[in-house]
Motif scaffolding. Structure first.
Motif, PDB file in Angstrom:
ATOM      1  N   SER A  93       0.804  -1.226   0.000  1.00 49.87           N
ATOM      2  CA  SER A  93       0.000   0.000   0.000  1.00 49.87           C
ATOM      3  C   SER A  93       0.832   1.269   0.000  1.00 49.87           C
ATOM      4  CB  SER A  93      -0.940  -0.004   1.214  1.00 49.87           C
ATOM      5  OG  SER A  93      -0.197  -0.093   2.424  1.00 49.87           O
ATOM      6  N   ARG A  94       2.131   1.154   0.299  1.00 52.76           N
ATOM      7  CA  ARG A  94       2.958   2.356   0.387  1.00 52.76           C
ATOM      8  C   ARG A  94       4.134   2.349  -0.592  1.00 52.76           C
ATOM      9  NH1 ARG A  94       4.937   3.445   6.234  1.00 52.76           N
ATOM     10  NH2 ARG A  94       5.551   1.255   6.091  1.00 52.76           N
ATOM     11  N   VAL A 105       4.555  -6.715 -11.816  1.00 48.78           N
ATOM     12  CA  VAL A 105       4.291  -5.592 -10.919  1.00 48.78           C
ATOM     13  C   VAL A 105       3.253  -4.691 -11.578  1.00 48.78           C
ATOM     14  CG1 VAL A 105       5.260  -3.624  -9.696  1.00 48.78           C
ATOM     15  CG2 VAL A 105       6.635  -5.695 -10.005  1.00 48.78           C
ATOM     16  N   LEU A 106       2.131  -4.491 -10.895  1.00 51.24           N
ATOM     17  CA  LEU A 106       1.053  -3.649 -11.418  1.00 51.24           C
ATOM     18  C   LEU A 106       0.740  -2.542 -10.421  1.00 51.24           C
ATOM     19  CD1 LEU A 106      -1.402  -6.405 -12.723  1.00 51.24           C
ATOM     20  CD2 LEU A 106       0.206  -5.052 -14.082  1.00 51.24           C
ATOM     21  N   ALA A 107       0.425  -1.359 -10.939  1.00 52.35           N
ATOM     22  CA  ALA A 107       0.036  -0.251 -10.068  1.00 52.35           C
ATOM     23  C   ALA A 107      -1.397  -0.464  -9.605  1.00 52.35           C
ATOM     24  CB  ALA A 107       0.164   1.070 -10.811  1.00 52.35           C
ATOM     25  N   SER A 108      -1.638  -0.284  -8.307  1.00 50.79           N
ATOM     26  CA  SER A 108      -2.997  -0.386  -7.759  1.00 50.79           C
ATOM     27  C   SER A 108      -3.467   0.958  -7.227  1.00 50.79           C
ATOM     28  CB  SER A 108      -3.039  -1.424  -6.634  1.00 50.79           C
ATOM     29  OG  SER A 108      -2.140  -1.086  -5.587  1.00 50.79           O
ATOM     30  N   GLY A 109      -2.652   1.992  -7.385  1.00 52.54           N
ATOM     31  CA  GLY A 109      -2.966   3.338  -6.932  1.00 52.54           C
ATOM     32  C   GLY A 109      -1.776   4.241  -7.205  1.00 52.54           C
ATOM     33  N   ALA A 110      -1.896   5.497  -6.814  1.00 52.18           N
ATOM     34  CA  ALA A 110      -0.805   6.437  -7.064  1.00 52.18           C
ATOM     35  C   ALA A 110       0.457   6.036  -6.317  1.00 52.18           C
ATOM     36  CB  ALA A 110      -1.233   7.846  -6.649  1.00 52.18           C
ATOM     37  N   ASN A 111       0.309   5.486  -5.117  1.00 54.19           N
ATOM     38  CA  ASN A 111       1.457   5.111  -4.299  1.00 54.19           C
ATOM     39  C   ASN A 111       1.379   3.672  -3.807  1.00 54.19           C
ATOM     40  OD1 ASN A 111       2.823   7.738  -4.246  1.00 54.19           O
ATOM     41  ND2 ASN A 111       1.073   8.413  -3.044  1.00 54.19           N
ATOM     42  N   SER A 112       0.713   2.825  -4.556  1.00 52.17           N
ATOM     43  CA  SER A 112       0.588   1.422  -4.165  1.00 52.17           C
ATOM     44  C   SER A 112       0.734   0.528  -5.392  1.00 52.17           C
ATOM     45  CB  SER A 112      -0.760   1.161  -3.488  1.00 52.17           C
ATOM     46  OG  SER A 112      -1.824   1.484  -4.359  1.00 52.17           O
TER      47      SER A 112
END
Length: 263
Positions: A41-42, A143-150
């Motif tokens: 998440s971070r 590796v996939l983005a799940s949010g701006a910083n996750s």
């Protein structure tokens, strides 16, 4: 038998060799299986990709697993695609072999990363153990983005059989088990580098949603109890003050000097 021999003799050699090639192609087809997925998440996608492809990341994991003589070449850019980089990692893996005692196998990983697409592909070959020349292992970290910083890290794995063997099912089960253990070690190392580790146990501190809700409920209870005690203490303080004033007033009726001193 005579009929079978005649059928083999009368078979077109071109068709026979084509069928052998097709059999080899089918044998080399690999079926990928999901071996794990973890959300961070971070950690943004680019940072997570940089972490798992850093020069010392897998070396640290291999050392923690008891492997020896770890050698890793530098990443070199592919001549076909500037986003693709390759390197080779090799190491010795000690284990106990029945009837032979302690033994060290040699494992070689051909790693290929693509920073643009967000994947790390690893082809693993093992030498020095029974049936090791019959297969190789394909691993794919994505590796996939799940949010701006996750971001989300996933691992899939499959076995490519180079030769026919009766031990194929046993080999696949063992490979899947070892790959899941490897993924757990990767996740733990990422949490460790990100500071998300319980200092008491050394394990990643990951709070589930149910645990988070219980903690919030308990915090509200504690807050209510503190507020109630504070209110009770304030009320008690007011009562003590009133009682003290009454006592002083009574005393002043007998000793006027005391009342004048208080005022």
């Amino acid at each position: 038998p005579a009929g079978l021999a005649g059928a083999f003799v009368n078979r077109n050699p071109v068709d026979y060799y084509e069928s052998l090639k097709e059999e080899r192609r089918e044998r080399k087809k690999v079926v990928m299986h999901e071996c794990g997925s973890e959300t961070f998440s971070r950690i943004p996608k680019a940072e997570l990709m940089a972490t798992i492809t850093s020069p010392l990341f897998f070396s640290s994991i291999l050392e923690n697993q008891g492997n020896v003589d770890i050698q890793a070449s530098a990443w070199t850019m592919s001549s076909d695609d500037p986003h693709v980089w390759k390197r080779v990692v090799s190491f010795g893996h000690p284990f106990n072999m029945p009837l032979y005692g302690k033994h060290v196998s040699r494992i070689t990983e051909s790693q290929e990363r693509n920073n643009k697409e967000g994947f790390l592909k690893i082809t693993t070959q093992t030498r020095g153990v029974p049936y090791s020349e019959t297969f190789e292992v394909q691993s794919l970290y994505t590796v996939l983005a799940s949010g701006a910083n996750s971001s989300v890290l996933s691992l899939s794995c499959g076995v490519t059989f180079l030769k026919t063997t009766m031990m194929s099912n046993t080999i696949e089960k063992r490979v899947m088990k070892d790959t899941r253990l490897r993924f757990a070690a990767v996740v733990k190392e990422i949490h460790k580098e990100n500071g998300d580790v319980d200092s008491a146990t050394g394990s990643p501190f990951i709070m589930t949603e149910s645990a988070r809700q219980r903690l919030l409920f308990r915090a509200r209870q504690i807050g209510f109890e503190v507020g109630r005690i504070g209110t009770s203490m304030a009320s008690m303080g007011l009562i003590v003050t009133i009682v003290a004033l009454i006592v002083l007033r009574l005393l002043s009726s007998f000793y006027p000097a005391i009342w004048h001193a208080i005022r």
